[in-house]
Design an enzyme around this catalytic site. Sequence first.
Site, PDB file in Angstrom:
ATOM      1  N   LYS A 194      14.163   3.096 -25.247  1.00 17.53           N
ATOM      2  CA  LYS A 194      13.690   1.823 -24.386  1.00 17.53           C
ATOM      3  C   LYS A 194      14.918   0.772 -23.987  1.00 17.53           C
ATOM      4  CE  LYS A 194       9.845   0.129 -25.459  1.00 17.53           C
ATOM      5  NZ  LYS A 194       8.736  -0.456 -26.261  1.00 17.53           N
ATOM      6  N   GLU A 200      21.174   7.080 -32.564  1.00 17.85           N
ATOM      7  CA  GLU A 200      21.151   8.421 -32.587  1.00 17.85           C
ATOM      8  C   GLU A 200      20.889   9.142 -31.353  1.00 17.85           C
ATOM      9  OE1 GLU A 200      18.769   7.101 -36.300  1.00 17.85           O
ATOM     10  OE2 GLU A 200      19.232   6.357 -34.360  1.00 17.85           O
ATOM     11  N   GLY A 253       6.643   2.842 -30.023  1.00 13.98           N
ATOM     12  CA  GLY A 253       6.891   4.162 -29.879  1.00 13.98           C
ATOM     13  C   GLY A 253       6.153   5.305 -30.323  1.00 13.98           C
ATOM     14  N   ARG A 254       5.449   4.890 -31.494  1.00 16.00           N
ATOM     15  CA  ARG A 254       4.618   5.907 -32.037  1.00 16.00           C
ATOM     16  C   ARG A 254       3.140   6.201 -31.216  1.00 16.00           C
ATOM     17  NH1 ARG A 254       5.410   1.658 -34.839  1.00 16.00           N
ATOM     18  NH2 ARG A 254       3.590   0.333 -35.671  1.00 16.00           N
ATOM     19  N   GLU A 339       4.169   4.335 -40.400  1.00 17.10           N
ATOM     20  CA  GLU A 339       4.841   3.290 -39.761  1.00 17.10           C
ATOM     21  C   GLU A 339       4.146   2.210 -39.571  1.00 17.10           C
ATOM     22  OE1 GLU A 339       8.793   3.841 -37.460  1.00 17.10           O
ATOM     23  OE2 GLU A 339       7.315   3.550 -36.041  1.00 17.10           O
ATOM     24  N   HIS A 370      -0.247  28.193 -49.564  1.00 12.98           N
ATOM     25  CA  HIS A 370       0.612  29.011 -50.669  1.00 12.98           C
ATOM     26  C   HIS A 370       1.616  28.031 -50.941  1.00 12.98           C
ATOM     27  CE1 HIS A 370      -1.275  32.847 -49.983  1.00 12.98           C
ATOM     28  NE2 HIS A 370      -1.681  32.366 -48.781  1.00 12.98           N
ATOM     29  N   LYS A 496      19.088   0.614 -39.957  1.00 10.68           N
ATOM     30  CA  LYS A 496      19.761   0.654 -39.089  1.00 10.68           C
ATOM     31  C   LYS A 496      20.974  -0.554 -38.893  1.00 10.68           C
ATOM     32  CE  LYS A 496      15.985   1.946 -35.776  1.00 10.68           C
ATOM     33  NZ  LYS A 496      15.391   1.701 -34.497  1.00 10.68           N
TER      34      LYS A 496
END
Length: 531
Positions: A194, A200, A253-254, A339, A370, A496
């Site tokens: 954005k 990153e 974002g999510r 979050e 498993h 950050k």
Amino acid sequence: MPNDDADAAWSALMALARRPGARAIRPLFAADPERAARCTHGAGDVLLDLSRSAVSEDVLAALLRLARATDVAGFRDRMLGGAVVNPTEGRAALHAAQRGGGDAAVQATLARMQDFCGAVHGGALRGATGARFTDVVNIGIGGSDLGPAMVARALWTPAAPMRAHYLANVDAHAWEELRARLDPARTLVLVASKTFTTQETMTNAALVRAWLVAALGEAGTTHLAALSTNLTAAAGFGIPAERVFGFADTVGGRFSLWSAIGLSLALALGWSAFAALLAGARAMDEHFAAAPPAASLPLLLALTELWHVNGLGYPARAVLPYDERLARFPAHLQQLEMESLGKAVALDGGMVARATGPVVFGEPGTNAQHSFMQLIHQGPVPVPVDVILVANPDHAHADSHRKLLANGLAQAEALLVGKSLAEVRAEMAGADAARIAAIAPHRVFTGDRPSNVILIPRLTAGTLGQLVALYEHKVACLGALWGINPFDQWGVELGKVLAGGTLAALEGRAAAKQAATAASVAAILRLQGAP
């Protein structure tokens, strides 16, 4: 501000939680032969069976009273109506508006996305060598990666128009592995940030841009597009305004896969699939907006979770999709829920009075059976489970699918019914008495461990849209019930900020301020051969 009705509702609910047998589920079935039918609710293509939880009629009544006292319906209406429901950032939460409807800005963005996809798929927009684009790489992180990557994994088939790839981790091993599978002449790259400053994402974008330029010359930059609101920074990176697709600050974002962040999906799956994804989510929006509380799937799912977390003290939940295509669905929910709900500060600025969001984890069934299912069946603290089933596969292997479904249902049943010590001893009849005494306790399953079963008829863009929106609205309901803001994420900021100083220390430009960090930096530099 004080809410006497909510305080009274919480007190009544917790009184029910303190009753003997509050955790028991099997007696509820014994008392009500129709419990499974009565506790199964539908909306669109989604069936939600809550019968395998310890929510009795009086508990449900108390939960619904709490929903009224905390004005969940009012919060829902304000959110869907565009009011400010994210007070710490002074924003609305308009992710549902991205799914279509009458918003002119949304419609304009969708139209631009559709035109772009049409140009790519039709061959009007090609790479620097004139080759058609066959692959799209989405460079993002968090919500700019997890949601789209989950949907692409779930819905992509060999008949889809393009292949989608997702690059998130700043660890360059991820890029080294990915680029070996790509032809730069046929690769379209989306930079999803954005602000166009995410460390990153921009580090990875620089790597990929250099790869394109090395292979194709400066014309390689024509393979870039941006999902951002920062036109200036995008232009500085070589991406003109007509290749930048923006989305509003009111879309977290999510919650953003429905916005321009979903462009990789529209490219990889085709516009009709992306439109069907939006339509499916919109159908769940309409259900959430109109359904009475006792029939609202998002609210019922939220209330069941609240009972597990606050009433019964269960601090975690597992998500088991019995469909390999939904392998990344638990990861998407981890971000969406933790979050949003991992908050210890209430809306009034004070500390919360009770537990909020649980730990969420998961894996596809039957793989999970498993691995961590041992803990869920026999660990000392119950872990509620969401079992997600797809009735009809998109392959011809009916026997495999029946076994998959049988395993999912069997796990839910085993969690519910358990196995008593007497049953274990009966199974071991004929064995040495000393061995029975030694081994039998280890084979006991306590039972009365909760699970929700969610069933969809087939995994399509429409049903996946409904499923994702169901969980999004569940999160909103829990935010209202707990009195927290589910739409900010200040907890991700401190790391950050500190990373900048740590990077300076690793580059030898400054000393790390914190002693443990300084020691770790020194050890790393020694191992890297620094003098």
